[in-house]
Write a protein that holds these residues in place. Structure first.
Motif, PDB file in Angstrom:
ATOM      1  N   THR A  11      14.237  13.018  21.583  1.00 32.12           N
ATOM      2  CA  THR A  11      15.444  13.172  22.358  1.00 32.12           C
ATOM      3  C   THR A  11      16.382  14.130  21.644  1.00 32.12           C
ATOM      4  OG1 THR A  11      17.262  11.956  23.438  1.00 32.12           O
ATOM      5  CG2 THR A  11      16.582  11.207  21.251  1.00 32.12           C
ATOM      6  N   GLU A  12      17.453  14.528  22.302  1.00 32.39           N
ATOM      7  CA  GLU A  12      18.385  15.469  21.683  1.00 32.39           C
ATOM      8  C   GLU A  12      19.083  14.854  20.469  1.00 32.39           C
ATOM      9  OE1 GLU A  12      20.137  18.330  24.997  1.00 32.39           O
ATOM     10  OE2 GLU A  12      20.610  16.228  25.373  1.00 32.39           O
ATOM     11  N   LYS A  13      19.425  15.691  19.513  1.00 26.29           N
ATOM     12  CA  LYS A  13      20.124  15.306  18.284  1.00 26.29           C
ATOM     13  C   LYS A  13      19.367  14.240  17.506  1.00 26.29           C
ATOM     14  CE  LYS A  13      22.821  17.335  17.318  1.00 26.29           C
ATOM     15  NZ  LYS A  13      22.599  18.677  16.703  1.00 26.29           N
ATOM     16  N   ALA A  14      18.042  14.379  17.483  1.00 27.20           N
ATOM     17  CA  ALA A  14      17.213  13.416  16.756  1.00 27.20           C
ATOM     18  C   ALA A  14      16.220  14.121  15.837  1.00 27.20           C
ATOM     19  CB  ALA A  14      16.477  12.499  17.743  1.00 27.20           C
ATOM     20  N   SER A  21      10.389  23.197  13.657  1.00 26.16           N
ATOM     21  CA  SER A  21      10.368  24.231  12.620  1.00 26.16           C
ATOM     22  C   SER A  21       9.344  23.917  11.539  1.00 26.16           C
ATOM     23  CB  SER A  21      11.759  24.381  12.003  1.00 26.16           C
ATOM     24  OG  SER A  21      12.705  24.770  12.981  1.00 26.16           O
ATOM     25  N   TYR A  22       9.227  22.641  11.169  1.00 22.70           N
ATOM     26  CA  TYR A  22       8.222  22.263  10.172  1.00 22.70           C
ATOM     27  C   TYR A  22       6.814  22.568  10.698  1.00 22.70           C
ATOM     28  CZ  TYR A  22      12.111  19.466   8.248  1.00 22.70           C
ATOM     29  OH  TYR A  22      13.330  19.052   7.752  1.00 22.70           O
ATOM     30  N   ASP A 188      14.730   9.706   6.203  1.00 25.24           N
ATOM     31  CA  ASP A 188      14.526   9.048   4.916  1.00 25.24           C
ATOM     32  C   ASP A 188      13.349   9.621   4.131  1.00 25.24           C
ATOM     33  OD1 ASP A 188      16.649   7.464   5.621  1.00 25.24           O
ATOM     34  OD2 ASP A 188      15.436   5.734   6.210  1.00 25.24           O
ATOM     35  N   ASN A 189      12.308  10.047   4.843  1.00 22.45           N
ATOM     36  CA  ASN A 189      11.121  10.556   4.141  1.00 22.45           C
ATOM     37  C   ASN A 189      10.389  11.557   5.030  1.00 22.45           C
ATOM     38  OD1 ASN A 189       8.729  10.984   2.691  1.00 22.45           O
ATOM     39  ND2 ASN A 189       8.652   8.874   1.954  1.00 22.45           N
ATOM     40  N   PRO A 190      10.897  12.800   5.120  1.00 22.11           N
ATOM     41  CA  PRO A 190      10.280  13.768   6.029  1.00 22.11           C
ATOM     42  C   PRO A 190       8.818  14.077   5.693  1.00 22.11           C
ATOM     43  CG  PRO A 190      11.890  14.826   4.586  1.00 22.11           C
ATOM     44  CD  PRO A 190      12.073  13.356   4.421  1.00 22.11           C
ATOM     45  N   ARG A 191       8.459  14.053   4.422  1.00 21.21           N
ATOM     46  CA  ARG A 191       7.075  14.358   4.053  1.00 21.21           C
ATOM     47  C   ARG A 191       6.126  13.300   4.620  1.00 21.21           C
ATOM     48  NH1 ARG A 191       6.129  17.819   0.350  1.00 21.21           N
ATOM     49  NH2 ARG A 191       8.109  17.363  -0.686  1.00 21.21           N
ATOM     50  N   ASP A 214      13.854  21.526   4.887  1.00 19.86           N
ATOM     51  CA  ASP A 214      15.279  21.781   5.058  1.00 19.86           C
ATOM     52  C   ASP A 214      15.734  21.263   6.420  1.00 19.86           C
ATOM     53  OD1 ASP A 214      15.405  23.112   2.609  1.00 19.86           O
ATOM     54  OD2 ASP A 214      14.762  24.997   3.530  1.00 19.86           O
ATOM     55  N   ARG A 215      16.947  20.753   6.458  1.00 17.17           N
ATOM     56  CA  ARG A 215      17.494  20.270   7.717  1.00 17.17           C
ATOM     57  C   ARG A 215      17.829  21.461   8.615  1.00 17.17           C
ATOM     58  NH1 ARG A 215      23.333  17.319   8.463  1.00 17.17           N
ATOM     59  NH2 ARG A 215      23.173  16.874  10.698  1.00 17.17           N
TER      60      ARG A 215
END
Length: 323
Positions: A11-14, A21-22, A188-191, A214-215
């Motif tokens: 959803t938006e802003k999530a 991008s990742y 909390d843990n993008p990887r 990166d955000r």
């Protein structure tokens, strides 16, 4: 012609821009020229037009697009996607709807889509009026602001009642083609989030062991509104050029922030407004947990009980696949 194999549909802003991008960095994925094609929001969906949104790649490479508005407009969008792409995989990233509402307000205000003098409290009042909703105690001040707003910005509030929109997709797609994730896990843990997501996408998860996270798409206001408006329009028009060149885009964005970024204002939500939002989303969050067949992340508000009249309980065999 080739079309999307995977759609980030909400959803938006999530964190959808970050995940998009990742994935654009992964050798097994090719992304659309623009992140948000919004193709299936159109009344007419011509297959050849959709194919033009994607680069030419080999058959083994996954094609990806991300249009987070597809969730809120599920009633019309889900049937259109199913008609053209019955085998597509759909990813939904959900965020605490209270936090999402606040983030959406700041994003749209800083994108100059909302009046610059409209406070968060006034915006909430307008959205509640538009939704024709009253709290159980009946105590809610009406917004005095009467500035005309497009319904899209007023519907930000009900779009956070995710379960009713997810059901539109559940009715059409097999559950193994749906993946519902949470912004909390991405933050909390993008990887670990991307490694888990790679299993669903059937791409090599080892790639993320050395990747950076990166955000992306963090909103900010501009000091000079005319320049900010020009920068937004320029960014939107140049996205097909800048999307494959993330380093160039980051450099240009950093330069622009140095020139025109305004200081962050007060982003706090009053306790009264938070209570209103928590009550508004309480039953819907309980319903979402029922639909997903799993507990929601800590901190999400929920009603103390879920009246049977407000719940459409799904059996375990119908629960959405979650990670």
């Amino acid at each position: 012609m080739r079309f999307a194999d995977v759609i980030i549909a909400g959803t938006e802003k999530a964190g959808t821009t970050s995940v998009f991008s990742y994935l654009a960095q992964h050798p097994g994925v090719a992304v659309s020229m623009r992140k948000e094609t919004n193709f299936f929001r159109r009344t007419q969906t011509i297959a050849s037009d959709y194919a033009l949104e994607f680069p030419a790649v080999d058959a083994e490479t996954i094609l990806l697009e991300a249009s987070p508005a597809y969730l809120g407009e599920a009633a019309t969008v889900a049937p259109r996607i199913h008609a053209m792409l019955p085998g597509v995989k759909l990813l939904f990233i959900l965020r605490d709807p209270v936090d999402r509402f606040v983030s959406s307000y700041h994003f749209h205000r800083e994108r100059l889509n909302l009046p610059q003098d409209m406070s968060l409290h006034e915006y909430l009042g307008r959205c509640l009026d538009h939704a024709n909703w009253q709290p159980t105690d009946g105590q809610r001040a009406q917004s005095a602001d009467t500035t005309p707003l497009d319904d899209w910005f007023l519907d930000v509030l009900p779009f956070g009642r995710y379960a009713q929109y997810l059901r539109c997709y559940l009715e059409l797609f097999p559950r193994d083609q749906l993946c519902v994730t949470f912004y909390d896990d991405l933050r909390d843990n993008p990887r670990h989030f991307m490694q888990d997501l790679s299993v669903f996408l059937d791409i090599d998860p080892a790639f993320w062991s050395t990747a950076s996270f990166d955000r992306m798409n963090a909103s900010f206001a501009g000091r000079r509104k005319w320049l900010h408006r020009l920068a937004i329009r320029t960014n939107d028009r140049l996205e097909p050029l800048l999307r494959p060149r993330p380093r160039l885009k980051a450099t240009l964005l950093g330069l622009y922030k140095h020139i025109n970024r305004a200081e962050d204002g007060d982003r706090t939500l009053s306790m009264t407004d938070r209570s209103l939002l928590e009550e508004y989303y309480g039953i819907a969050n309980r319903d979402l947990g029922t639909v997903l067949g799993t507990a929601l992340p800590d901190g999400w508000a929920s009603a103390p009980s879920l009246p049977e009249s407000d719940s459409a309980v799904l059996s375990d065999s119908q629960a959405v696949f979650t990670r």
